[in-house]
Design an enzyme around this catalytic site. Structure first.
Site, mmCIF file in Angstrom:
data_model
loop_
_atom_site.group_PDB
_atom_site.id
_atom_site.type_symbol
_atom_site.label_atom_id
_atom_site.label_comp_id
_atom_site.label_asym_id
_atom_site.label_seq_id
_atom_site.Cartn_x
_atom_site.Cartn_y
_atom_site.Cartn_z
ATOM 1 N N GLU A 211 0.882 -1.357 0.356
ATOM 2 C CA GLU A 211 0.134 -0.218 0.153
ATOM 3 C C GLU A 211 1.090 1.399 0.285
ATOM 4 O O GLU A 211 1.191 1.417 0.489
ATOM 5 C CB GLU A 211 -0.658 -0.038 1.383
ATOM 6 C CG GLU A 211 -1.987 -1.567 1.327
ATOM 7 C CD GLU A 211 -3.115 -1.045 -0.116
ATOM 8 O OE1 GLU A 211 -2.992 -0.491 -0.098
ATOM 9 O OE2 GLU A 211 -3.434 -2.589 0.074
ATOM 10 N N CYS A 245 -1.843 9.804 2.358
ATOM 11 C CA CYS A 245 -1.687 8.917 1.141
ATOM 12 C C CYS A 245 -2.824 9.362 0.481
ATOM 13 O O CYS A 245 -2.119 9.061 -1.261
ATOM 14 C CB CYS A 245 -0.759 7.373 1.256
ATOM 15 S SG CYS A 245 -2.411 6.111 2.106
#
Length: 457
Positions: A211, A245
């Site tokens: 991720e 993010c």
């Protein structure tokens, strides 16, 4: 120290081989224990997040704790169904057989979590590991030491080391763990470190979930509802001081509405964070000095049209809007991960497609537009991990959508059922009858080729 980690890995592997973690009732019990432990330590976790990142109780619950409660509730409710073998229909060539897909836990997983959402992004993968029936060794981030310390205490008090273990430490610790032969690795962090993790996994051919991040574009088209767009972008970009993010990394704004939109965006920033954000005690800080210096250097790459204030001793950087940036500027070459928002204008749909395509695939993409044609152009022609139409970040808060990247922004996805899948291998098994034996499958069967050509076409 590596010998100690090797012993810990073997301890967990032996426990996994006992089969106890695979029992669905055991998994449900452990998920409930985890939820109760988080609730019991909720105040300590919120206080630690305040110390490490100056997150308010509201922001901590919204982005860290509340989503975890939803994840655990979903897993407890559905894990029996997720773990159940699924029967699949077979073709005529396999008459007489029954075939099933058996979800099987990988075994012992290594989970390495980041600092920006240190509770959420540490516990969420653990939920998937428990639901799937895995054991896990967890390495929280050393950059948020107060939160990591509380997490370590919480997990050690809740689980035995042979099941869920915590290893605290710095980069050297991560490297030592990555050198071991795990059954699965789940990493959340930067693209640069993701490449290191992938290289380490390749040495053992270990399955991985990465991720990562990237520069998530936010497109504001000429027919967008500007007030709504400004409100949601201000919230999504400057939550956690932009250290997210999936935060909007840069804006692509249609030339005809740029000035009007920027006025509304500036108004929303003031409305949400205060006319003088330096007086806002709940505005998060930058994680450390090196990140602070990196972000300040970006401000030289364009014209500051809003914000720009910084206070080093507080690791404070105000919400900032930059114009007159170029694609060759440092601020546009890597993920910003801070409260700086570059603005680039466009005139045609094709310009948007061309500009975004030249960048690596992003973890998220956001489009504000009422025009369905523009929506379809973006969805059809651009690849990205996930995103929103007329919103930002909110897609991450549901267990019903997969969350993950594509290409340089990540491998694999999680949340809800997708977390279970991330820690599972789907084992296909055919149960063949001994009462029926189809002759044409064998060599030299008379007329076999003719039959094969009729049914396999």
């Amino acid at each position: 120290m590596s010998e100690t980690y090797e012993q810990l890995l073997q301890l967990q592997r032996n426990y996994f081989y006992s089969g106890e973690t695979k029992d669905v009732h055991f998994r449900i019990q452990q998920l409930k224990k985890l939820k109760n432990a988080i609730k019991a330590n909720e105040k300590k976790l919120s206080d630690a997040l305040r110390k490490d990142l100056n997150k308010s109780d509201f922001e901590s619950y919204l982005t860290e704790l509340g989503v975890l409660y939803n994840e655990i509730t979903e897993a407890v409710k559905h894990v029996k169904a997720w773990a159940k073998p699924r029967k699949v229909k077979m073709p005529i060539t396999h008459v007489g057989s029954d075939s099933y897909i058996y979800p099987e836990p990988y075994g012992v997983s290594l989970i390495i979590s980041p600092w920006n959402f240190p509770v959420n992004l540490t516990i969420a993968p653990i939920i998937g590991a428990i639901a799937a029936g895995c054991c896990a060794i967890v390495k929280p981030s050393e950059l948020t030491p107060n939160t990591s310390g509380i997490l370590a205490h919480l997990l050690k008090q809740t689980f035995e080391d042979r099941y869920i273990a915590v290893v605290e430490g710095d980069v050297a610790t991560s490297k030592a763990l990555l050198a071991l032969n795990f059954d699965h690795i789940f990493f959340t962090g930067s693209v640069t470190v993701g490449k290191v993790v992938m290289e380490a996994a390749a040495k053992h051919l270990t399955p991985i979930t990465l991720e990562l991040g990237g520069k998530s574009p936010t497109i504001v088209h000429k027919d967008a509802k500007l007030d709504v767009a400004a409100k949601r972008i201000a919230w999504g970009k400057f939550t956690n001081a932009g250290q997210t993010c999936v935060a909007p990394d840069y804006l692509l704004i249609h030339k005809s509405i740029k000035e009007r939109f920027l006025e509304k965006l500036m108004y929303q920033i003031k409305d949400q964070f205060g006319d003088d954000v330096t007086q806002n005690s709940d505005y998060p800080r930058v994680v450390n000095g090196s990140h602070f210096d990196r972000l300040l250097s970006y401000m030289k790459d364009g014209t500051i049209v809003f914000g720009g204030r910084s206070i080093r001793e507080r690791l404070f950087i105000a919400p900032t809007i930059l114009e007159n940036v170029t694609w060759n500027s440092a601020v546009m070459e890597e993920e910003i991960f801070g409260p700086i928002l570059p603005v680039i204008e466009y005139e045609t749909e094709q310009e948007v497609i061309d500009m975004v395509r030249k960048r690596p695939n992003s973890l998220a993409l956001y489009l504000f537009a009422e025009n369905k044609k523009m929506e379809q152009v973006v969805l059809k022609h651009l690849s990205f991990g996930g995103g929103c139409i007329n919103d930002v970040i909110y897609h991450v808060g549901t267990t019903r959508l997969p969350f993950g990247g594509v290409g340089s922004s990540g491998i694999g996805a999680y949340h809800g059922k997708y977390s279970f899948d991330a820690f599972s291998h789907e084992k296909g098994v055919m149960h063949q009858s001994t009462k029926i034996d189809i002759p044409f499958r064998y060599h030299k069967t008379k007329g076999g080729l003719k039959v094969l050509k009729r049914i396999m076409k």
